[in-house]
Scaffold this motif. Sequence first.
Motif, PDB file in Angstrom:
ATOM      1  N   LEU A   1       0.805  -1.215   0.000  1.00 51.31           N
ATOM      2  CA  LEU A   1       0.000   0.000   0.000  1.00 51.31           C
ATOM      3  C   LEU A   1       0.837   1.264   0.000  1.00 51.31           C
ATOM      4  CD1 LEU A   1      -2.873  -0.986   2.459  1.00 51.31           C
ATOM      5  CD2 LEU A   1      -2.678  -1.373  -0.007  1.00 51.31           C
ATOM      6  N   LEU A   2       2.052   1.186   0.518  1.00 48.88           N
ATOM      7  CA  LEU A   2       2.970   2.322   0.527  1.00 48.88           C
ATOM      8  C   LEU A   2       4.303   1.882  -0.045  1.00 48.88           C
ATOM      9  CD1 LEU A   2       2.271   3.798   4.105  1.00 48.88           C
ATOM     10  CD2 LEU A   2       1.544   4.778   1.908  1.00 48.88           C
ATOM     11  N   PRO A   3       5.079   2.798  -0.619  1.00 50.08           N
ATOM     12  CA  PRO A   3       6.412   2.434  -1.113  1.00 50.08           C
ATOM     13  C   PRO A   3       7.270   1.889   0.018  1.00 50.08           C
ATOM     14  CG  PRO A   3       5.776   4.608  -1.921  1.00 50.08           C
ATOM     15  CD  PRO A   3       4.751   4.220  -0.890  1.00 50.08           C
ATOM     16  N   HIS A   4       8.167   0.937  -0.302  1.00 47.89           N
ATOM     17  CA  HIS A   4       9.033   0.351   0.723  1.00 47.89           C
ATOM     18  C   HIS A   4       9.966   1.399   1.318  1.00 47.89           C
ATOM     19  CE1 HIS A   4       7.541  -3.611  -0.127  1.00 47.89           C
ATOM     20  NE2 HIS A   4       7.862  -3.505  -1.415  1.00 47.89           N
ATOM     21  N   ASP A   5      10.340   2.382   0.547  1.00 39.65           N
ATOM     22  CA  ASP A   5      11.171   3.474   1.019  1.00 39.65           C
ATOM     23  C   ASP A   5      10.266   4.568   1.587  1.00 39.65           C
ATOM     24  OD1 ASP A   5      12.899   5.539   1.493  1.00 39.65           O
ATOM     25  OD2 ASP A   5      13.712   5.649  -0.537  1.00 39.65           O
ATOM     26  N   ALA A   6      10.301   4.750   2.893  1.00 45.36           N
ATOM     27  CA  ALA A   6       9.403   5.696   3.552  1.00 45.36           C
ATOM     28  C   ALA A   6       9.600   7.124   3.075  1.00 45.36           C
ATOM     29  CB  ALA A   6       9.593   5.630   5.066  1.00 45.36           C
ATOM     30  N   SER A   7      10.788   7.421   2.560  1.00 45.44           N
ATOM     31  CA  SER A   7      11.072   8.790   2.113  1.00 45.44           C
ATOM     32  C   SER A   7      10.650   9.033   0.670  1.00 45.44           C
ATOM     33  CB  SER A   7      12.572   9.086   2.257  1.00 45.44           C
ATOM     34  OG  SER A   7      13.338   8.239   1.405  1.00 45.44           O
ATOM     35  N   ALA A   8      10.143   7.997  -0.002  1.00 44.78           N
ATOM     36  CA  ALA A   8       9.778   8.121  -1.417  1.00 44.78           C
ATOM     37  C   ALA A   8       8.499   8.936  -1.579  1.00 44.78           C
ATOM     38  CB  ALA A   8       9.600   6.739  -2.025  1.00 44.78           C
ATOM     39  N   SER A   9       8.251   9.379  -2.777  1.00 48.32           N
ATOM     40  CA  SER A   9       7.022  10.093  -3.092  1.00 48.32           C
ATOM     41  C   SER A   9       5.833   9.136  -2.959  1.00 48.32           C
ATOM     42  CB  SER A   9       7.093  10.643  -4.516  1.00 48.32           C
ATOM     43  OG  SER A   9       8.185  11.521  -4.672  1.00 48.32           O
ATOM     44  N   PRO A  10       4.613   9.672  -2.805  1.00 46.97           N
ATOM     45  CA  PRO A  10       3.432   8.799  -2.698  1.00 46.97           C
ATOM     46  C   PRO A  10       3.351   7.825  -3.871  1.00 46.97           C
ATOM     47  CG  PRO A  10       2.836  11.052  -2.176  1.00 46.97           C
ATOM     48  CD  PRO A  10       4.253  11.090  -2.671  1.00 46.97           C
ATOM     49  N   GLY A  11       3.001   6.575  -3.576  1.00 45.22           N
ATOM     50  CA  GLY A  11       2.893   5.556  -4.603  1.00 45.22           C
ATOM     51  C   GLY A  11       1.543   5.607  -5.306  1.00 45.22           C
ATOM     52  N   ASN A  12       1.336   4.671  -6.232  1.00 45.93           N
ATOM     53  CA  ASN A  12       0.106   4.646  -7.026  1.00 45.93           C
ATOM     54  C   ASN A  12      -1.145   4.466  -6.180  1.00 45.93           C
ATOM     55  OD1 ASN A  12       1.486   4.988  -9.442  1.00 45.93           O
ATOM     56  ND2 ASN A  12       1.719   2.789  -9.785  1.00 45.93           N
ATOM     57  N   THR A  13      -1.046   3.637  -5.128  1.00 47.91           N
ATOM     58  CA  THR A  13      -2.216   3.395  -4.281  1.00 47.91           C
ATOM     59  C   THR A  13      -2.633   4.671  -3.564  1.00 47.91           C
ATOM     60  OG1 THR A  13      -1.519   1.100  -3.936  1.00 47.91           O
ATOM     61  CG2 THR A  13      -3.134   1.987  -2.400  1.00 47.91           C
ATOM     62  N   GLU A  14      -1.670   5.365  -2.978  1.00 45.57           N
ATOM     63  CA  GLU A  14      -1.981   6.597  -2.257  1.00 45.57           C
ATOM     64  C   GLU A  14      -2.495   7.676  -3.204  1.00 45.57           C
ATOM     65  OE1 GLU A  14      -0.077   9.497   1.187  1.00 45.57           O
ATOM     66  OE2 GLU A  14       1.103   7.829   0.364  1.00 45.57           O
ATOM     67  N   LEU A  15      -1.907   7.783  -4.387  1.00 44.49           N
ATOM     68  CA  LEU A  15      -2.355   8.782  -5.352  1.00 44.49           C
ATOM     69  C   LEU A  15      -3.783   8.492  -5.813  1.00 44.49           C
ATOM     70  CD1 LEU A  15       0.877   9.215  -7.506  1.00 44.49           C
ATOM     71  CD2 LEU A  15      -0.058  10.826  -5.812  1.00 44.49           C
ATOM     72  N   ALA A  16      -4.101   7.199  -6.012  1.00 42.18           N
ATOM     73  CA  ALA A  16      -5.458   6.834  -6.432  1.00 42.18           C
ATOM     74  C   ALA A  16      -6.469   7.152  -5.337  1.00 42.18           C
ATOM     75  CB  ALA A  16      -5.505   5.343  -6.783  1.00 42.18           C
ATOM     76  N   ALA A  17      -6.082   6.935  -4.085  1.00 41.42           N
ATOM     77  CA  ALA A  17      -6.980   7.256  -2.971  1.00 41.42           C
ATOM     78  C   ALA A  17      -7.151   8.768  -2.832  1.00 41.42           C
ATOM     79  CB  ALA A  17      -6.435   6.653  -1.679  1.00 41.42           C
ATOM     80  N   ARG A  18      -6.064   9.510  -3.018  1.00 38.71           N
ATOM     81  CA  ARG A  18      -6.154  10.979  -2.941  1.00 38.71           C
ATOM     82  C   ARG A  18      -7.098  11.534  -4.018  1.00 38.71           C
ATOM     83  NH1 ARG A  18      -0.114  13.554  -1.986  1.00 38.71           N
ATOM     84  NH2 ARG A  18       0.300  12.650   0.074  1.00 38.71           N
ATOM     85  N   ALA A  19      -7.107  10.896  -5.167  1.00 37.08           N
ATOM     86  CA  ALA A  19      -7.986  11.363  -6.251  1.00 37.08           C
ATOM     87  C   ALA A  19      -9.458  11.236  -5.869  1.00 37.08           C
ATOM     88  CB  ALA A  19      -7.694  10.567  -7.523  1.00 37.08           C
ATOM     89  N   LEU A  20      -9.751  10.388  -4.885  1.00 36.89           N
ATOM     90  CA  LEU A  20     -11.123  10.186  -4.422  1.00 36.89           C
ATOM     91  C   LEU A  20     -11.389  10.886  -3.091  1.00 36.89           C
ATOM     92  CD1 LEU A  20     -11.521   6.353  -5.173  1.00 36.89           C
ATOM     93  CD2 LEU A  20     -12.586   8.241  -6.427  1.00 36.89           C
ATOM     94  N   ARG A  21     -10.491  11.761  -2.666  1.00 32.62           N
ATOM     95  CA  ARG A  21     -10.575  12.330  -1.322  1.00 32.62           C
ATOM     96  C   ARG A  21     -11.934  12.992  -1.040  1.00 32.62           C
ATOM     97  NH1 ARG A  21      -7.210  16.061  -3.884  1.00 32.62           N
ATOM     98  NH2 ARG A  21      -5.264  15.210  -3.069  1.00 32.62           N
ATOM     99  N   VAL A  22     -12.512  13.656  -2.032  1.00 36.36           N
ATOM    100  CA  VAL A  22     -13.792  14.343  -1.809  1.00 36.36           C
ATOM    101  C   VAL A  22     -14.907  13.326  -1.580  1.00 36.36           C
ATOM    102  CG1 VAL A  22     -15.522  15.858  -2.828  1.00 36.36           C
ATOM    103  CG2 VAL A  22     -13.089  16.364  -3.125  1.00 36.36           C
ATOM    104  N   ARG A  23     -14.964  12.322  -2.434  1.00 36.43           N
ATOM    105  CA  ARG A  23     -15.998  11.286  -2.283  1.00 36.43           C
ATOM    106  C   ARG A  23     -15.784  10.459  -1.029  1.00 36.43           C
ATOM    107  NH1 ARG A  23     -15.727   8.080  -7.715  1.00 36.43           N
ATOM    108  NH2 ARG A  23     -17.454   6.929  -6.755  1.00 36.43           N
TER     109      ARG A  23
END
Length: 360
Positions: free
Chosen positions: A258-280
Amino acid sequence: MRRGWIVIAVALLASCRSGPPAPGPSQEEARLSIEQALPASLNDKSGWAEDIYQGFEHLTVTPSRENVCAVVAVIAQESSFRVDPVVPNLGSIARQEIDRRAANAHVPQMLVHGVLTLKSADGRTYEERIGAARTEKDLSEIYEEFISSVPLGRTLFEDKNPIRTRGPMQVNVAFAEQFAAAAPYPYPIKRSIPDELFTRRGSLYFGIAHLLDYRAPYSDYLYRFADYNAGQYASRNAAFQHALAVAGGATFSADGALLPHDASASPGNTELAARALRVRLGLSDAAIHEALSEGKSKSFEQTPLYQKVFELAEHRAGRAMPRARIPAIELKGPKLKRTLSTQWYAERVDQRFKRCLRSP
């Protein structure tokens, strides 16, 4: 009101009929079940059975026939019941891995060759010992000495022994260390937790823990076998990723991470997809990230993110969404000679599991 009393009465009658939960097998029954599940030609069959039984006992995991067959199936797949399995062409594989790491670290091949011709503690050169290594335990001991004695060893291996899965259940070292930090290891430790994985009882104890000692929402052992390969809750997480893709009309790999293995990395695909639905979803980016950070625990299922994503996906699809899905992961490693996947692994173990259940 009358209907409510009827429901209560039916529930009470059902509870009276069912009674208390059935007790688990007795010690004698459990030991016999384990012995029967083991290969008939196995050397030291009673020793294997006792170590498996003790693993269940120490972890307070019920040694049901299904659980026993699941453990036996994983051992058969991982090592064919060899405590320290021989790996064909291990020396060559190790040299190729050293060369690969040297190239990544921009270390000249000539320098690597020169260091490997140094004498090791037993009088042979490191190159000779690596060439003669037959098992992962042999190679691990060479690596440990190489890392601690030769400065270049730290450069190539970052102070970490690259043999990361060990013993008859091929348990991941990181999992064993984390588990031992949370639950005291029940046996005397001769050197370290990673070294205990090279023992039969240590590998079986941590292997049973990885396979069975967590509350996964699966009705089918197939997904536990996938998790054994990909990490606990990976199949649940892959199902969540699939639901997230359906809810948002996105396309990305449901690999269970669900998150990139490197904690310092940019948000991964899962987090970005969830953010795109933040309003709903009615959730902030911070709340989404916090929920995804619980992806390696049971608590993730209680988060608003998990529940609302499935609600949105099921509304859009017009049907119930599965709560388990085999992660889409291609297996890679120096020991692999062909393209394999977590799907392949889980199905192979599941076949062994079902044969065990069918056996007398």
